[in-house]
Enzyme design. Structure first.
Site, PDB file in Angstrom:
ATOM      1  N   ASP A  70     -38.622 -16.122  19.309  1.00 16.46           N
ATOM      2  CA  ASP A  70     -39.579 -16.161  18.213  1.00 16.46           C
ATOM      3  C   ASP A  70     -39.043 -17.030  17.072  1.00 16.46           C
ATOM      4  OD1 ASP A  70     -41.966 -15.016  16.798  1.00 16.46           O
ATOM      5  OD2 ASP A  70     -40.409 -14.177  15.503  1.00 16.46           O
ATOM      6  N   GLU A  80     -40.204 -20.849  20.671  1.00 15.44           N
ATOM      7  CA  GLU A  80     -41.336 -21.090  19.786  1.00 15.44           C
ATOM      8  C   GLU A  80     -40.799 -22.075  18.748  1.00 15.44           C
ATOM      9  OE1 GLU A  80     -44.634 -18.601  17.223  1.00 15.44           O
ATOM     10  OE2 GLU A  80     -42.541 -17.983  17.072  1.00 15.44           O
TER      11      GLU A  80
END
Length: 657
Positions: free
Chosen positions: A336, A371
């Site tokens: 993330d 990401e």
């Protein structure tokens, strides 16, 4: 009081050796560390950690056993302007704890103070760490090691995936155990999935703000104990690790990999007004990026940012990742806000954490997905990660939606995204699989909502619809919301089919959001992070079996096309791809940029994707040869054998010769 033996400085955390427990804790700026042990009556017993090797504090407690509850009190300066926020009145969680007992409630005692320290003791209500023993029979478990070129990723939430599944026993729905149930595994196999990517399973907390509104953090991107499984997903918190490993073992037997979404960019301690759980009180200055005024650099939008260029924090992150691979046999990670991993503070491909992962014989062998952004200046790093990483390809997402729903993307731009965005990812020896293609993800509209809503509807989140992106490239096809006339439903269905076909038959690694193959809707909520309810849980009783079958047929078709599974960049004349106009001729330069949205993509010289993304029915002349429409496109609308395809508006079809 019994004194601790000095013990050993490694490994980090609490480890039982059969005779007692060795405790270790990193803190470069602490002056004293107390181990706090709690007996069955909740009585606290404190022991100074006697060992101090470099920045590692350690001690050994003889006769201690698994199940022992503990925490730390860390002594040091309270100097907020210098980034030091030590407060021994607060019980702290071991960052490497394998199990946590207690809840992370919104309680003023779980705050250390902002400008001045809060010296109220919180041991009575603070969560406690639990010593665990690691015994598990993996039998003959082995990682599937699916080649990247054959990988199909399915992004899912542990609870939301199975909580409403009628064929899974009620007592295990929404749990780790349900992931390994034969019903779930058979479904994934029939769909054609090779990798199950789970939203965060490391223990997380709900932000105080959400708790005050009666909401909770559903997605789990608010970590508090990175080595501990989130207990709410277990049938029994004490057996969470066993249940999780059972599920992984069952998935592996079916040839399905497990990828964990992991949050190494921030912690649940949030900003300076946030709660104190662990890192802030152990060594705030080392664990976080600190500004000159002592506040946090908020490059994550969550109040703080972990300093993954600090050697000790790099060691901590790598130990965490190795734990999940070695102890739980996971097959990879999705990181993330992964740009934080490369911050020094500028983003660098040779940042310390990237280098450590590259040099690790364990971590360098698993799937790594970034990401590739954070919210700070210079945070958008799509295409710039080291070669070991694949990356979420937002270029593909936006291009697919613009082409099929907004009709404003030239053929050349669409083809570039269809060809694994080679302009972005073809560098440093990377392969097409580096592009993780997606049309939707947990963050944003579901696929059905993309064709039913022009605007987000996030009122239930309690922020007056201010949260969530406004840049959705969606199209409600003339009516906001679900339902509508038969014609409206059919046009929306055609758009869903077009988007799924683009996703699953393009070069790169496809990622499918769980529920998109059902027609799952979140009723226009494009930021459902705090909705632990029927808005996010997949309703299997309402699933569209036709759409599920369509999706499965596309995935199985993909596996038959060499140009998509061989994971080699397409080159002109190599037989992998030809780009043709509606007359089966190579596109001119003008057609690429200004031509009508009609295109034929010939893959491996045998599979043809015919596209008519215009508003009118159009004749598409197929290349020479005998062409058969193939599942899931064969049917009354598409002749079995044809030389000319009557392409419906916003339609496409796949043929084989």
């Amino acid at each position: 009081m019994t004194r601790l033996a000095i013990g050993k400085p490694a490994p980090l955390g609490a480890h039982y050796d059969g005779q007692g427990v060795n405790f270790t804790l990193f803190s470069a700026h602490a002056e004293r560390v107390e181990l706090c042990v709690f007996d069955a009556n909740g009585q606290e017993h404190r022991y100074d950690l006697p060992g101090h090797s470099g920045d590692i504090w350690h001690g050994y407690l003889p006769d201690a056993r698994p199940g022992l509850r503990y925490g730390y009190r860390v002594h040091g300066p309270w100097q907020p302007a210098e980034g030091h926020r030590f407060n021994p009145a607060k019980l702290l969680i071991d960052p490497c704890a394998r199990q946590i007992e207690g809840e992370f409630k919104d309680n003023p005692l779980l705050h250390a103070g902002h400008n001045e320290p809060d010296y109220r003791d919180n041991a009575a209500i603070a969560p406690k760490c639990v010593v665990v023993v690691d015994h598990y029979d993996w039998e003959d478990d082995a990682p599937p090691r699916t080649p990247w070129g054959s990988t199909i990723i399915y992004e899912a939430h542990v609870k939301g995936l199975t909580y409403l599944h009628p064929e899974i026993p009620v007592e295990i729905r929404g749990t780790y155990k349900a992931l390994g149930h034969p019903v779930m595994i058979n479904y994934l196999k029939q769909l054609g999935i090779t990798a199950l990517e789970l939203l965060p399973v490391a223990q997380f907390a709900s932000e105080p703000r959400l708790q005050r509104m009666g909401l909770s953090n559903y997605w789990g991107y608010n970590p508090v104990a990175m080595f501990a499984l989130h207990p709410a997903y277990a049938c029994s918190p004490e057996t969470a690790l066993h249940e999780f490993r059972d599920a992984i073992k069952a998935l592996h037997k079916a040839g399905i990999e497990v990828i964990l979404d992991i949050v190494l960019n921030h912690s649940a301690e949030l900003d300076l007004d946030g709660p104190l759980f662990s890192l802030r009180g152990i060594d705030n200055r080392s664990y976080y990026w600190i500004r000159e005024d002592g506040d946090y650099h908020n490059w994550t939008g969550c109040g703080n940012t972990l300093n993954l260029s600090h050697p000790a924090v790099v060691d901590y992150a790598c130990a965490c990742l190795r734990y999940w691979v070695e102890t739980c046999h996971v097959d990879g990670f999705r990181f993330d806000l992964a740009a934080v991993m490369g911050r020094t503070p500028e983003f660098r491909q040779d940042a310390p954490l990237f280098t450590a992962i590259q040099n690790c014989p364990v971590l360098s062998q698993v799937k790594l997905i970034a990401e590739p952004w954070d919210i700070a200046l210079g945070g958008y790093q799509v295409g710039n990660f080291p070669p070991l990483f694949a990356e979420w390809n937002d270029h593909f997402r936006d291009a697919a939606r613009r082409f099929w729903l907004h009709y404003d993307l030239p053929l050349g731009a669409f083809a570039g995204r269809f060809a694994a965005s080679s302009d972005v990812f073809k560098r440093n020896g990377r392969l097409p699989s580096a592009a993780i293609n997606l049309v939707t993800a947990h963050d944003g509209f579901t696929l059905r909502d993309c064709v039913c809503f022009n605007h987000k509807h996030n009122e239930a989140n309690g922020e007056e619809n201010r949260d969530g992106t406004n840049n959705n490239y969606s199209n409600n096809h003339g009516k906001e919301g679900l339902g509508g006339s038969l014609d409206l439903v059919e046009r929306r269905r055609d758009s869903i089919h077009a988007l799924l076909t683009t996703l699953l038959l393009s070069q790169g690694t496809p990622m499918l959001l769980a529920g998109d193959e059902h027609g799952h809707s979140q009723h226009g909520n494009n930021n459902a992070y705090c909705q632990d309810n029927q808005l996010t849980w997949l309703d299997w009783s309402q699933a569209s079996s036709g759409l599920t079958a369509f999706t499965a047929a596309l995935i199985h078709l993909r596996k038959r096309i060499p140009a998509l599974v061989e994971n080699r960049w397409w080159e002109e004349g190599d037989g992998n791809v030809r780009w043709l106009n509606r007359y089966a001729q190579p596109l001119s330069t003008d057609e690429w940029q200004n031509g009508p949205k009609q295109l034929q993509i010939l893959l491996s010289d045998r599979f043809l994707i015919a596209i008519n993304a215009t508003l009118e029915v159009t004749e598409i002349v197929l290349p020479a040869g005998e062409w058969h429409a193939i599942p899931p496109f064969a049917g009354e609308d598409n002749p079995v054998i044809t030389a000319v395809w009557q392409g419906p508006a916003h339609g496409l079809c796949v043929f084989q010769r």
